[in-house]
Design a protein around this motif. Structure first.
Motif, mmCIF file in Angstrom:
data_model
loop_
_atom_site.group_PDB
_atom_site.id
_atom_site.type_symbol
_atom_site.label_atom_id
_atom_site.label_comp_id
_atom_site.label_asym_id
_atom_site.label_seq_id
_atom_site.Cartn_x
_atom_site.Cartn_y
_atom_site.Cartn_z
ATOM 1 N N ALA A 156 6.136 17.719 3.517
ATOM 2 C CA ALA A 156 4.758 17.643 2.251
ATOM 3 C C ALA A 156 4.661 17.444 2.052
ATOM 4 O O ALA A 156 3.307 16.141 1.728
ATOM 5 C CB ALA A 156 5.067 18.838 1.664
ATOM 6 N N VAL A 157 5.585 15.600 1.486
ATOM 7 C CA VAL A 157 4.564 14.782 0.895
ATOM 8 C C VAL A 157 5.132 14.252 2.108
ATOM 9 O O VAL A 157 3.710 12.626 1.679
ATOM 10 C CB VAL A 157 5.897 14.177 -0.208
ATOM 11 C CG1 VAL A 157 6.170 13.333 -0.637
ATOM 12 C CG2 VAL A 157 6.059 15.149 -1.189
ATOM 13 N N TRP A 187 -4.814 12.516 1.721
ATOM 14 C CA TRP A 187 -5.798 13.822 1.639
ATOM 15 C C TRP A 187 -5.400 14.721 0.403
ATOM 16 O O TRP A 187 -6.064 15.448 -0.019
ATOM 17 C CB TRP A 187 -4.322 14.250 2.777
ATOM 18 C CG TRP A 187 -3.335 14.803 2.445
ATOM 19 C CD1 TRP A 187 -2.241 14.006 3.005
ATOM 20 C CD2 TRP A 187 -2.713 16.138 1.875
ATOM 21 N NE1 TRP A 187 -0.877 15.024 2.929
ATOM 22 C CE2 TRP A 187 -1.396 16.280 2.452
ATOM 23 C CE3 TRP A 187 -3.404 17.019 1.525
ATOM 24 C CZ2 TRP A 187 -0.338 17.069 2.245
ATOM 25 C CZ3 TRP A 187 -2.709 17.882 0.933
ATOM 26 C CH2 TRP A 187 -1.457 18.107 1.108
ATOM 27 N N LEU A 188 -4.252 14.616 -0.580
ATOM 28 C CA LEU A 188 -4.968 15.593 -1.751
ATOM 29 C C LEU A 188 -6.008 15.107 -2.706
ATOM 30 O O LEU A 188 -6.628 16.264 -2.501
ATOM 31 C CB LEU A 188 -3.138 15.400 -2.695
ATOM 32 C CG LEU A 188 -3.345 16.512 -3.140
ATOM 33 C CD1 LEU A 188 -2.793 17.879 -3.274
ATOM 34 C CD2 LEU A 188 -1.613 15.916 -4.652
ATOM 35 N N ASN A 199 1.087 -1.556 -0.005
ATOM 36 C CA ASN A 199 0.324 -0.126 0.253
ATOM 37 C C ASN A 199 0.925 0.669 -0.272
ATOM 38 O O ASN A 199 1.139 1.310 0.728
ATOM 39 C CB ASN A 199 -1.118 0.104 0.763
ATOM 40 C CG ASN A 199 -2.018 0.585 1.118
ATOM 41 O OD1 ASN A 199 -1.808 1.917 0.577
ATOM 42 N ND2 ASN A 199 -2.587 1.068 2.723
ATOM 43 N N ILE A 200 0.937 1.924 -1.030
ATOM 44 C CA ILE A 200 1.161 3.503 -1.113
ATOM 45 C C ILE A 200 1.318 4.032 -0.095
ATOM 46 O O ILE A 200 2.110 4.738 0.252
ATOM 47 C CB ILE A 200 1.922 3.536 -2.531
ATOM 48 C CG1 ILE A 200 3.382 4.713 -2.768
ATOM 49 C CG2 ILE A 200 0.869 4.184 -3.387
ATOM 50 C CD1 ILE A 200 4.115 4.682 -4.460
ATOM 51 N N LYS A 201 0.360 4.154 -0.353
ATOM 52 C CA LYS A 201 -0.650 4.956 0.535
ATOM 53 C C LYS A 201 0.001 5.737 1.838
ATOM 54 O O LYS A 201 -0.168 6.947 2.586
ATOM 55 C CB LYS A 201 -1.875 5.346 0.109
ATOM 56 C CG LYS A 201 -2.515 6.105 -0.779
ATOM 57 C CD LYS A 201 -3.794 5.793 -0.832
ATOM 58 C CE LYS A 201 -4.658 6.055 -2.026
ATOM 59 N NZ LYS A 201 -6.010 6.351 -2.125
ATOM 60 N N LYS A 202 1.047 4.357 2.239
ATOM 61 C CA LYS A 202 1.071 4.303 3.822
ATOM 62 C C LYS A 202 2.059 5.046 3.772
ATOM 63 O O LYS A 202 2.493 5.126 5.339
ATOM 64 C CB LYS A 202 1.369 2.240 4.121
ATOM 65 C CG LYS A 202 1.675 2.392 5.665
ATOM 66 C CD LYS A 202 2.512 0.710 5.724
ATOM 67 C CE LYS A 202 2.672 0.479 7.041
ATOM 68 N NZ LYS A 202 3.093 -0.893 7.152
ATOM 69 N N TYR A 203 2.618 4.711 3.037
ATOM 70 C CA TYR A 203 4.384 5.766 2.986
ATOM 71 C C TYR A 203 4.272 6.909 2.038
ATOM 72 O O TYR A 203 4.905 7.689 2.730
ATOM 73 C CB TYR A 203 5.373 4.782 2.161
ATOM 74 C CG TYR A 203 5.488 3.278 2.710
ATOM 75 C CD1 TYR A 203 6.641 2.923 3.933
ATOM 76 C CD2 TYR A 203 4.510 2.341 1.952
ATOM 77 C CE1 TYR A 203 6.328 1.655 4.576
ATOM 78 C CE2 TYR A 203 4.775 1.467 2.506
ATOM 79 C CZ TYR A 203 6.031 0.619 4.191
ATOM 80 O OH TYR A 203 5.864 -0.336 4.441
ATOM 81 N N LEU A 241 -9.826 25.049 -1.299
ATOM 82 C CA LEU A 241 -9.463 25.892 -1.725
ATOM 83 C C LEU A 241 -9.183 26.457 -0.015
ATOM 84 O O LEU A 241 -8.380 27.056 0.079
ATOM 85 C CB LEU A 241 -9.898 26.414 -2.205
ATOM 86 C CG LEU A 241 -9.261 27.982 -2.903
ATOM 87 C CD1 LEU A 241 -7.972 28.302 -3.252
ATOM 88 C CD2 LEU A 241 -10.480 28.587 -4.268
ATOM 89 N N ALA A 242 -10.629 25.993 1.163
ATOM 90 C CA ALA A 242 -10.573 26.920 2.210
ATOM 91 C C ALA A 242 -9.594 26.585 2.867
ATOM 92 O O ALA A 242 -8.997 27.614 3.837
ATOM 93 C CB ALA A 242 -11.535 26.680 2.785
#
Length: 69
Positions: free
Chosen positions: A65-66, A12-13, A2-6, A18-19
């Motif tokens: 950030a990443v 979240w992107l 699962n690449i989202k784990k790392y 915009l708020a």
């Protein structure tokens, strides 16, 4: 795997609004105001040119950030 784990940014992107950007922009300005003099001072304390402090302070912010949640 699962690449989202790392790479939490992939989670979240897609839901980024915009708020939230306005709040993130304000936080970025505040961090920059604090970070610039601090990184210049640390570089000079280490006997390095002040520009080195600026260059060294950019990488951790981009990595966070990443990889940050």
């Amino acid at each position: 795997m699962n690449i989202k784990k790392y790479l939490p940014i992939l989670t979240w992107l897609p839901n980024y609004r915009l708020a939230i950007f306005n709040q993130d922009l304000m936080a970025a300005v505040i961090v920059t105001v604090m970070l610039v003099p601090q990184s210049l001072a640390y570089a000079m304390l280490a006997g390095l040119p002040p520009e080195v402090g600026l260059y060294a302070s950019i990488a951790p912010l981009l990595i966070y950030a990443v990889l940050g949640t």
